[in-house]
Design a protein around this motif. Structure first.
Motif, PDB file in Angstrom:
ATOM      1  N   ASP A 136       0.830  -1.191   0.000  1.00 59.72           N
ATOM      2  CA  ASP A 136       0.000   0.000   0.000  1.00 59.72           C
ATOM      3  C   ASP A 136       0.867   1.245   0.000  1.00 59.72           C
ATOM      4  O   ASP A 136       1.923   1.282   0.626  1.00 59.72           O
ATOM      5  N   GLY A 137       0.425   2.289  -0.713  1.00 65.07           N
ATOM      6  CA  GLY A 137       1.141   3.541  -0.723  1.00 65.07           C
ATOM      7  C   GLY A 137       0.989   4.259   0.601  1.00 65.07           C
ATOM      8  O   GLY A 137       0.140   3.926   1.420  1.00 65.07           O
ATOM      9  N   PRO A 138       1.799   5.304   0.828  1.00 62.58           N
ATOM     10  CA  PRO A 138       1.782   5.995   2.117  1.00 62.58           C
ATOM     11  C   PRO A 138       0.661   7.012   2.267  1.00 62.58           C
ATOM     12  O   PRO A 138       0.485   7.565   3.350  1.00 62.58           O
ATOM     13  N   VAL A 139      -0.083   7.299   1.202  1.00 62.53           N
ATOM     14  CA  VAL A 139      -1.181   8.266   1.263  1.00 62.53           C
ATOM     15  C   VAL A 139      -2.449   7.594   0.778  1.00 62.53           C
ATOM     16  O   VAL A 139      -2.459   6.923  -0.248  1.00 62.53           O
ATOM     17  N   ARG A 140      -3.537   7.764   1.537  1.00 58.13           N
ATOM     18  CA  ARG A 140      -4.811   7.183   1.145  1.00 58.13           C
ATOM     19  C   ARG A 140      -5.951   8.016   1.701  1.00 58.13           C
ATOM     20  O   ARG A 140      -5.783   8.728   2.688  1.00 58.13           O
ATOM     21  N   VAL A 141      -7.090   7.935   1.051  1.00 55.73           N
ATOM     22  CA  VAL A 141      -8.286   8.666   1.469  1.00 55.73           C
ATOM     23  C   VAL A 141      -9.437   7.687   1.551  1.00 55.73           C
ATOM     24  O   VAL A 141      -9.614   6.837   0.677  1.00 55.73           O
ATOM     25  N   ASP A 142     -10.249   7.795   2.611  1.00 54.70           N
ATOM     26  CA  ASP A 142     -11.418   6.942   2.767  1.00 54.70           C
ATOM     27  C   ASP A 142     -12.433   7.670   3.638  1.00 54.70           C
ATOM     28  O   ASP A 142     -12.123   8.682   4.271  1.00 54.70           O
ATOM     29  N   SER A 143     -13.656   7.154   3.665  1.00 52.68           N
ATOM     30  CA  SER A 143     -14.674   7.724   4.535  1.00 52.68           C
ATOM     31  C   SER A 143     -14.251   7.551   5.993  1.00 52.68           C
ATOM     32  O   SER A 143     -13.702   6.504   6.369  1.00 52.68           O
ATOM     33  N   THR A 144     -14.507   8.550   6.802  1.00 51.50           N
ATOM     34  CA  THR A 144     -14.157   8.487   8.218  1.00 51.50           C
ATOM     35  C   THR A 144     -15.022   7.461   8.928  1.00 51.50           C
ATOM     36  O   THR A 144     -16.256   7.498   8.823  1.00 51.50           O
ATOM     37  N   ASP A 145     -14.391   6.542   9.639  1.00 48.95           N
ATOM     38  CA  ASP A 145     -15.133   5.534  10.388  1.00 48.95           C
ATOM     39  C   ASP A 145     -15.905   6.187  11.532  1.00 48.95           C
ATOM     40  O   ASP A 145     -15.443   7.146  12.157  1.00 48.95           O
ATOM     41  N   GLY A 146     -17.088   5.634  11.824  1.00 47.76           N
ATOM     42  CA  GLY A 146     -17.924   6.184  12.881  1.00 47.76           C
ATOM     43  C   GLY A 146     -17.251   6.168  14.229  1.00 47.76           C
ATOM     44  O   GLY A 146     -17.389   7.113  15.023  1.00 47.76           O
ATOM     45  N   GLU A 147     -16.509   5.091  14.531  1.00 42.69           N
ATOM     46  CA  GLU A 147     -15.842   5.005  15.831  1.00 42.69           C
ATOM     47  C   GLU A 147     -14.759   6.082  15.968  1.00 42.69           C
ATOM     48  O   GLU A 147     -14.573   6.658  17.043  1.00 42.69           O
ATOM     49  N   VAL A 148     -14.036   6.347  14.874  1.00 46.67           N
ATOM     50  CA  VAL A 148     -13.000   7.380  14.894  1.00 46.67           C
ATOM     51  C   VAL A 148     -13.625   8.752  15.151  1.00 46.67           C
ATOM     52  O   VAL A 148     -13.145   9.533  15.980  1.00 46.67           O
ATOM     53  N   ALA A 149     -14.719   9.051  14.441  1.00 45.93           N
ATOM     54  CA  ALA A 149     -15.397  10.335  14.612  1.00 45.93           C
ATOM     55  C   ALA A 149     -15.941  10.489  16.028  1.00 45.93           C
ATOM     56  O   ALA A 149     -15.889  11.584  16.619  1.00 45.93           O
TER      57      ALA A 149
END
Length: 295
Positions: free
Chosen positions: A123-136
């Protein structure tokens, strides 16, 4: 993304932001950001972070890849990598707002041991994804804690650790976990990156960097590029140029003084490489910035 988290960040950043729109919190590594206008291009060598975007949009470029993200997304950077970033959507009515947390390698290492070994992956060092509910949800509790200053020293560490846990449990947890795994390629490369960051102005042969990483030169070169998207020489060059730019703009150094300070022996070579990276010669850019500041 929870409206409550957006409200909590807005409340904090509007009360504490400096002139650049950045509000650092009493929790080490936790920062809130607000911007009422799109930004110019910002060049930096970014430490591992997670950035939760709450409003507006932003764009990050690493190497040949560009990532766009907005409200409800998280940007994850799992290595020290040179990036170019730009806030692309922001206004006085709807400012860009985000919450940024530096990834704590000590916490990651502790949790990685408890959660078990992981494969190397590619995997590359930069990625974007939807924020997980637990993290928020944990981020919201951290922000609310700031309204009770007496509680911050007592409770913030457990919340920061919990936030790291949920990041490690997310879809990109394997990439984060490798940062804390002592014998992973990512952690070995990180040791070499640390030397590059501290001694960027000095000649650093790949053999020395490979020895710090505990790899053969050929293996090190391959894994360094996988982790950072650059060769060691390219990485050092970008470190030098970014630092030279900072010194000219912030400290008023001349082009030649900045070039020699960061390790260049030729001002003409420095000027060519500076123009290639930043789009214009150093003297012209510094003059333009000073004129804009004086206006």
């Amino acid at each position: 993304m929870s409206d409550a988290l957006l409200h909590a960040v807005r409340h904090y950043v509007e009360a504490h932001a400096d002139q650049t729109g950045i509000a650092r919190t009493p929790v080490a590594g936790l920062t809130t950001i607000r911007s009422t206008t799109p930004s110019g291009l910002v060049h930096a060598v970014q430490h591992p972070i997670v950035c939760l975007v709450l409003q507006g949009t932003k764009q990050v470029t690493m190497g040949a890849r560009t990532f766009g993200f907005g409200a409800g997304d998280s940007l994850l950077i799992t290595a020290d990598v040179p990036i170019v970033s730009q806030i692309t959507t922001a206004s006085a009515e709807t400012p860009y707002m985000s919450l940024v947390l530096d990834l704590d390698l000590a916490i990651i290492a502790e949790l990685a041991v408890q959660m078990g070994a992981v494969g190397e992956g590619d995997d590359g060092p930069v990625r974007v994804d939807s924020t997980d509910g637990e993290v928020a949800e944990v981020a919201l509790r951290l922000m609310r804690l700031l309204d009770r200053p007496a509680s911050v020293p007592v409770l913030h560490a457990s919340l920061v650790r919990e936030l790291h846990y949920w990041l490690l449990s997310s879809s990109h947890g394997q990439a984060i976990r490798r940062l804390g795994w002592p014998d992973s390629h990512a952690s070995r490369v990180a040791r070499a990156v640390s030397l590059l960051r501290s001694d960027y102005a000095q000649p650093l042969p790949v053999e020395r960097l490979a020895a710090v990483a505990g790899m053969s030169p050929s293996s090190f070169h391959q894994h360094f590029r996988t982790v950072t998207s650059l060769s060691p020489l390219q990485f050092q060059k970008q470190l030098r140029l970014i630092e030279a730019r900072r010194r000219m703009l912030a400290e008023g150094l001349t082009v030649s003084s900045a070039a020699f300070a960061v390790g260049y022996e030729s001002v003409s070579q420095f000027t060519r490489e500076y123009r290639r990276m930043f789009g214009q010669p150093p003297a012209r850019e510094t003059e333009a910035v000073r004129n804009k500041t004086a206006a």
